[in-house]
Enzyme design. Structure first.
Site, short mmCIF file in Angstrom:
data_model
loop_
_atom_site.label_atom_id
_atom_site.label_comp_id
_atom_site.label_asym_id
_atom_site.label_seq_id
_atom_site.Cartn_x
_atom_site.Cartn_y
_atom_site.Cartn_z
N ARG A 1 -1.72 -6.05 -8.33
CA ARG A 1 -0.58 -7.12 -7.80
C ARG A 1 -0.30 -7.86 -8.84
NH1 ARG A 1 -2.82 -8.00 -1.82
NH2 ARG A 1 -4.64 -8.38 -3.47
N LYS B 1 -15.76 -7.62 5.14
CA LYS B 1 -15.08 -8.75 5.24
C LYS B 1 -14.68 -9.50 6.62
CE LYS B 1 -11.31 -7.49 1.82
NZ LYS B 1 -10.06 -6.84 1.51
N SER C 1 -2.87 -7.60 3.18
CA SER C 1 -3.16 -7.56 4.67
C SER C 1 -3.59 -8.80 5.16
CB SER C 1 -4.55 -6.50 4.83
OG SER C 1 -3.97 -5.42 4.20
N HIS D 1 0.86 -1.19 0.10
CA HIS D 1 -0.01 -0.03 0.07
C HIS D 1 0.97 1.34 -0.03
CE1 HIS D 1 -3.21 -2.77 2.51
NE2 HIS D 1 -3.57 -2.48 1.14
O1 PNS Z 1 -9.06 -3.16 0.34
P1 PNS Z 1 -10.20 -3.52 -0.06
O2 PNS Z 1 -11.14 -4.34 0.83
O3 PNS Z 1 -10.26 -4.50 -1.41
O4 PNS Z 1 -11.09 -2.53 -0.56
C1 PNS Z 1 -12.63 -2.75 -1.18
C2 PNS Z 1 -13.39 -1.16 -1.33
C3 PNS Z 1 -13.17 -0.46 0.10
C4 PNS Z 1 -12.42 -0.23 -2.13
C5 PNS Z 1 -14.91 -1.47 -1.53
O5 PNS Z 1 -15.24 -2.49 -0.98
C6 PNS Z 1 -15.58 -0.45 -1.79
O6 PNS Z 1 -15.41 0.53 -2.43
N1 PNS Z 1 -16.62 -0.42 -0.88
C7 PNS Z 1 -17.46 0.59 -0.71
C8 PNS Z 1 -19.08 0.31 -1.38
C9 PNS Z 1 -19.38 0.61 -2.75
O7 PNS Z 1 -18.78 1.60 -3.11
N2 PNS Z 1 -19.58 -0.56 -3.57
C10 PNS Z 1 -19.88 -0.56 -4.96
C11 PNS Z 1 -18.48 -0.56 -5.68
S1 PNS Z 1 -18.63 -2.16 -6.45
#
Ligand code: PNS
Length: 165
Positions: free
Chosen positions: A92, A42, A130, A18
């Site tokens: 990645r 999660k 993570s 990150h």
């Molecule tokens: O680090 P991560 O868990 O891969 O991040 C995922 C994240 C936070 C980017 C994604 O889950 C997110 O944007 N969640 C907010 C809800 C949302 O907007 N959902 C619609 C997009 S598919």
């Protein structure tokens, strides 16, 4: 026009992957907002959102144009409220691509004005996540080369505070 970009994620915890991406992006963008999702699906996180925010804040102190925020609900709504023009995500490996592509397309459907930018972290971090960091650390593995020193300290504090059942 100034480019303001949101780098969203769970960051439980921040990894060197990150941080590598943040360093690269901060050189290209005027403003980078690292945004922690508060209502992650999660499951039970290891670190609270304030703990994660503090670690990111400390680890990104050297970058003058990086800030930390938290958000709930849709990413596109948060990005709009921040007047950001794009979202940054790290890729990645090819295995990340499908999920990231779906998310980018869904976000584009929800807000056609919001772009998604993809960047690759340094090759040496391509296997770092993570989830793996937490798993390896819990089993006594050495993660010092893979997360910022502050995160190693906080991981140690966590395991001392919550002994194995
Ligand atoms: O680090 P991560 O868990 O891969 O991040 C995922 C994240 C936070 C980017 C994604 O889950 C997110 O944007 N969640 C907010 C809800 C949302 O907007 N959902 C619609 C997009 S598919």
């Amino acid at each position: 026009m100034k480019t303001k970009v949101i780098y969203p994620g769970t960051f439980d915890p921040l990894t060197n992957g990150h941080l590598d991406l943040i360093a690269r992006a901060s050189k290209l963008m005027d403003e980078l907002v690292v945004a922690i999702l508060r209502n992650s699906e999660k499951g039970e996180p290891l670190f609270t959102v304030p703990e994660r925010a503090e670690m990111i804040h400390e680890a990104t102190r050297e970058f003058g144009n990086v800030s930390v925020a938290t958000f709930d609900g849709l990413l596109v709504d948060f990005a709009r409220s921040q007047k950001a023009s794009a979202v940054l995500r790290g890729i990645r490996a090819i295995s990340d691509y499908e999920y990231e592509f779906q998310m980018a397309m869904m976000n584009r459907k929800l807000d056609p004005e919001l772009e998604t930018l993809f960047m690759m972290p340094a090759e040496k971090y391509t296997y770092v996540s993570s989830r793996l960091i937490k798993g390896v650390f819990r089993l006594g593995g050495d993660v010092t080369a893979l997360v910022p020193p502050l995160v190693v300290e906080r991981l140690k504090d966590k395991t001392l505070a919550t002994p194995h059942k």
